[in-house]
Design an enzyme around this catalytic site. Structure first.
Site, PDB file in Angstrom:
ATOM      1  N   HIS A   1     -28.466  26.632  10.628  1.00 36.64           N
ATOM      2  CA  HIS A   1     -28.148  25.191  10.001  1.00 36.64           C
ATOM      3  C   HIS A   1     -29.225  24.298   9.265  1.00 36.64           C
ATOM      4  CE1 HIS A   1     -24.660  21.825  10.012  1.00 36.64           C
ATOM      5  NE2 HIS A   1     -25.294  21.970   8.964  1.00 36.64           N
TER       6      HIS A   1
ATOM      7  N   ARG B   1     -19.116  25.790   6.825  1.00 37.80           N
ATOM      8  CA  ARG B   1     -18.834  25.276   8.362  1.00 37.80           C
ATOM      9  C   ARG B   1     -18.395  26.580   9.110  1.00 37.80           C
ATOM     10  NH1 ARG B   1     -21.760  21.790   7.748  1.00 37.80           N
ATOM     11  NH2 ARG B   1     -21.280  19.545   8.153  1.00 37.80           N
TER      12      ARG B   1
END
Ligand code: NAP
Length: 312
Positions: free
Chosen positions: A275, A227
């Site tokens: 991502h 993250r």
């Protein structure tokens, strides 16, 4: 009895799941009605959820037996005070395979120095620069959960000396496992390539800060498919500018999509991937959802329940 499943993960994802979820439920022997809305929330038995989807308030779902998250990371839902139902996160074999491939690919890119040849074809025959073999290149995987363990095991199979770090002590075959603050310092000060596969929690936010970056060997590489907020961006940019960190391959960011004017885009020592490290795969995830509904209906414990206190 017919089980009522509310697919609240957003209409964008539905076509993918429409192709697999009804079949997976049928194969599991579950008689289910799947709806894309919930006119009568009290009648919903299970919610299939994604943070990009339709629900922010879980209060009306008074008879819901579980919320089944389509994502592995739960930081955007775990703190929702209206969510009192059990929350399961996604552990999907397809997602894990994707993550292992992403990690191995990017670690090998840095290990082999591929950029020098892919980007630097200038007619000069530089055959004196040879990368070390994998067994001479210590790597570390921070986070030894479903994804970290699989990635660490795959890297160890390629002969990298792999160190791992997690909250509780772990045993992973072929991996030198550590925990705690001293364990983190041990791992960071030795690994030439560091892979972040931690969940985002209050404890892991900005874990990779200036102090910890300073522990890493000169020119170390960072691969972050965990993250974005695991890293203090300003500290990383300073370490990259100074050449202390050789390169960062970043898949996740504090703000996504990464804004066009963010310094990461143009930084010569940064690779941005949008991502895409590992997506949940509907074909395999549908079976995981079906398995959890089957368990719920049999009164058995759900798989992959999130610990709200820990935050993952
Ligand atoms: P997981 O199974 O929950 O594993 C998390 C690991 O992190 C565990 O080993 C845990 O330690 C460790 N950890 C948690 N808090 C810690 C702390 N404060 N200090 C040290 N270690 C800590 O999670 P996962 O399925 O492997 O997924 C990891 C993360 O990958 C997700 O949360 C998500 O953010 C990210 N992800 C990214 C993508 C992508 O496409 N980029 C896709 C999927 C997932 P213990 O073992 O001691 O509990």
């Amino acid at each position: 009895m017919t089980v009522s499943v509310y697919f609240a993960a957003g209409r964008r994802l539905w076509p993918e799941y429409e192709a697999h979820l009804p079949e997976a439920l049928r194969e599991a022997g579950i008689d289910a009605e799947i709806r894309l809305n919930a006119p009568n929330p009290a009648a919903v038995d299970y919610i299939v959820f994604a943070p990009s989807g339709d629900i922010t308030d879980f209060t009306p779902f008074v008879n819901c037996k579980a919320v089944l998250n389509l994502w592995a990371g739960v930081e955007r839902i775990v703190g929702n005070k209206t969510l009192t139902q059990p929350l399961a996160r996604m552990v999907d074999p397809g997602l894990t395979e994707g993550m292992v491939e992403y990690v191995v690919g990017h670690v090998l890119r840095h290990h082999l120095g591929m950029d020098a040849h892919i980007l630097g074809q200038d007619g000069i025959w530089r055959n004196h620069i040879l990368p070390p073999i994998a067994r001479e290149r210590p790597v570390a995987v921070l986070g030894l959960g479903e994804l970290g363990r699989a990635a660490a095991t795959a890297l160890a199979a390629l002969n990298f000396p792999v160190m791992g770090w997690s909250r509780s002590e772990k045993k992973v075959a072929g991996v030198d496992c550590h925990s705690g603050e001293a364990g983190l310092a041990h791992v960071l000060s030795r690994a030439e390539i560091i892979v972040l596969l931690l969940p985002l929690t209050p404890d892991t936010t900005s874990l990779i800060n200036a102090e910890r970056l300073a522990l890493m060997p000169e020119g170390a590489f960072i691969v972050n498919p965990g993250r974005g907020a695991l890293i203090d961006d300003a500290a990383l940019l300073a370490a990259l500018d100074a050449g202390r960190i050789g390169h960062a391959t970043l898949d996740v960011f504090r703000t996504e999509p990464l804004p066009p004017d963010h310094p990461y885009w143009a930084h010569p020592r940064v690779t941005v991937t949008p991502h895409i490290a590992a997506d949940t795969r509907a074909v395999t995830a549908a079976r995981v959802i079906a398995e959890n509904i089957l368990r719920g209906e049999a009164g058995e414990p759900f798989l992959y329940l999130v610990d709200r206190a820990r935050g993952y």
